[in-house]
Write an enzyme that holds these catalytic residues in place. Structure first.
Site, PDB file in Angstrom:
ATOM      1  N   PRO A  89       0.932  -1.275   0.175  1.00  0.00           N
ATOM      2  CG  PRO A  89      -0.065  -0.989   2.011  1.00  0.00           C
ATOM      3  CD  PRO A  89       0.625  -2.022   1.271  1.00  0.00           C
ATOM      4  CD  GLU A 116       1.083  -3.562  11.676  1.00  0.00           C
ATOM      5  OE1 GLU A 116       0.789  -3.066  12.464  1.00  0.00           O
ATOM      6  OE2 GLU A 116       0.634  -5.093  11.434  1.00  0.00           O
ATOM      7  NE  ARG A 154      -9.369  -6.332 -19.891  1.00  0.00           N
ATOM      8  CZ  ARG A 154      -9.164  -5.038 -20.469  1.00  0.00           C
ATOM      9  NH1 ARG A 154      -8.366  -4.026 -20.356  1.00  0.00           N
ATOM     10  NH2 ARG A 154     -10.333  -4.827 -21.296  1.00  0.00           N
ATOM     11  CG  ASP A 169     -10.477  -1.315 -21.919  1.00  0.00           C
ATOM     12  OD1 ASP A 169     -11.440  -2.004 -22.337  1.00  0.00           O
ATOM     13  OD2 ASP A 169      -9.392  -1.955 -21.648  1.00  0.00           O
TER      14      ASP A 169
HETATM   15  N1  ADE Z   1      -0.918  -5.112   0.380  1.00  0.00           N
HETATM   16  C1  ADE Z   1      -1.727  -4.558   1.240  1.00  0.00           C
HETATM   17  N2  ADE Z   1      -2.421  -3.519   0.755  1.00  0.00           N
HETATM   18  C2  ADE Z   1      -2.355  -3.333  -0.589  1.00  0.00           C
HETATM   19  C3  ADE Z   1      -2.699  -2.534  -1.545  1.00  0.00           C
HETATM   20  N3  ADE Z   1      -3.660  -1.620  -1.197  1.00  0.00           N
HETATM   21  N4  ADE Z   1      -1.821  -2.538  -2.608  1.00  0.00           N
HETATM   22  C4  ADE Z   1      -0.964  -3.423  -2.869  1.00  0.00           C
HETATM   23  N5  ADE Z   1      -0.681  -4.288  -2.117  1.00  0.00           N
HETATM   24  C5  ADE Z   1      -1.110  -4.305  -0.829  1.00  0.00           C
END
Ligand code: ADE
Length: 243
Positions: A89, A116, A154, A169
Site C-alpha cells: 500500500p 507491517e 489483457r 476501454d
Molecule cells: N498489500 C496490502 N494492501 C495493499 C494494497 N492496497 N496494494 C498493494 N499491496 C497491498
C-alpha cells in the site's frame, strides 16, 4: 510472451483465479506464463521460517530478507531484464497507464508483501518498483498481485478476443465508457435509446461521445482535468453545462 513469477507465502491462493476465463486461455495459448513460488521453499532453516520479530521491538512480524533474496536469485539470476515489483500500500497507485507500461515487459517478478512486516532491505536492494492497487490495506499483496496480472495480461496482444476492445476501454481513452445495450430493445417498459436502433452510425458515434463525456463529467470529473480535450469535446461539455 510475457512471463510472470509470483513470490508469496500463500501461492495456493492464485490457483483458481488463474484457472478461469481469459487468463486461463492466455496461459493455454502460450501468450503469458505464470510461475508461482512459495517463499518458504527458500528459507533454509528446518521450519522454513520467513518472518521474525522487528529490531527495536514493537508488534507484528517482519518478512525476512534472506528467503526473498534467495528466491529472486534463483528466478532471475544475474539477468537484469526482469522487472521486480513489490505489492504494497506504500507504492505508486496502479492505474491503466501503469498497466500499459508493464504490458511491454518480457518478465515481471512480483513479491507479495505483508504490510507491517517487511525488512526494508528487500525494498532497498531487491525491488525495482513498488505498486499499490489503492488507498486501503489488504491482508497481503496476493489479491493486489492478481489484479496487476489480470490488468496487464489483457493488454498483451491476442489475449482479448476482439483486438479493438482494449482500445475503447474506460480509462485507456481517458474517459469512462459510454453505456452499452443489447437485445431486447424493450424489457418491462425499459427502453434502449432510440438512436442506437437507428443504424445511423454518425449519430450513434455522436451519442456515444456525448454519453461518455457526460458520464465522466458526473462520476470522474478529475479525469477531464487530466485529459487534453479536443475542440469537439469542449463544445459537447459546454452543451452539457447548458442542459
Ligand atoms: N498489500 C496490502 N494492501 C495493499 C494494497 N492496497 N496494494 C498493494 N499491496 C497491498
Amino acid at each position: 510472451m510475457l512471463r510472470f513469477d509470483i513470490l508469496s507465502i500463500f501461492p495456493e491462493m492464485f490457483q483458481s483465479p488463474f484457472d478461469a476465463s481469459l487468463i486461463k486461455k492466455a496461459l493455454e495459448k502460450g501468450l503469458i506464463e505464470i510461475h508461482l513460488h512459495d517463499i518458504r521453499d527458500y528459507a533454509l532453516d528446518k521450519h522454513h521460517v520467513t518472518d521474525d520479530t522487528p529490531y527495536g521491538g514493537g508488534g507484528g512480524m517482519v518478512m525476512k530478507v534472506e528467503p526473498v533474496e534467495r528466491a529472486l536469485a534463483s528466478i532471475i539470476g544475474e539477468k537484469a531484464e526482469a522487472m521486480v515489483i513489490l505489492m504494497t500500500p506504500q507504492g505508486e497507485v496502479f492505474n491503466q497507464g501503469v498497466a500499459e507500461s508493464l504490458s511491454s515487459c518480457d518478465h515481471i517478478v512480483i513479491v507479495c508483501g505483508h504490510y507491517e512486516g517487511l525488512d526494508e532491505r528487500i525494498r532497498q536492494y531487491l525491488i525495482d518498483r513498488e505498486i499499490s492497487i489503492g488507498d486501503y490495506v489488504l491482508t497481503g499483496g496476493e489479491f493486489a498481485a492478481m489484479v496487476l496480472v489480470d490488468a496487464v495480461s489483457r493488454l498483451v496482444p491476442g489475449v482479448l478476443g476482439n483486438s479493438n476492445s482494449a482500445v475503447f476501454d474506460s480509462f485507456s481513452t481517458g474517459l469512462l465508457e459510454y453505456p452499452q445495450y443489447t437485445r431486447p430493445a424493450e424489457y418491462r417498459g425499459w427502453k434502449v435509446p432510440e438512436v442506437l436502433l437507428s443504424g445511423n452510425h454518425r449519430q450513434i458515434d455522436a451519442w456515444r461521445k456525448k454519453a461518455s463525456l457526460k458520464r465522466t463529467r458526473s462520476r470522474r470529473p478529475d479525469l477531464l482535468t487530466k485529459r487534453h480535450l479536443t475542440d469537439d469535446e469542449k463544445k459537447i461539455l459546454e452543451e452539457l453545462e447548458m442542459e
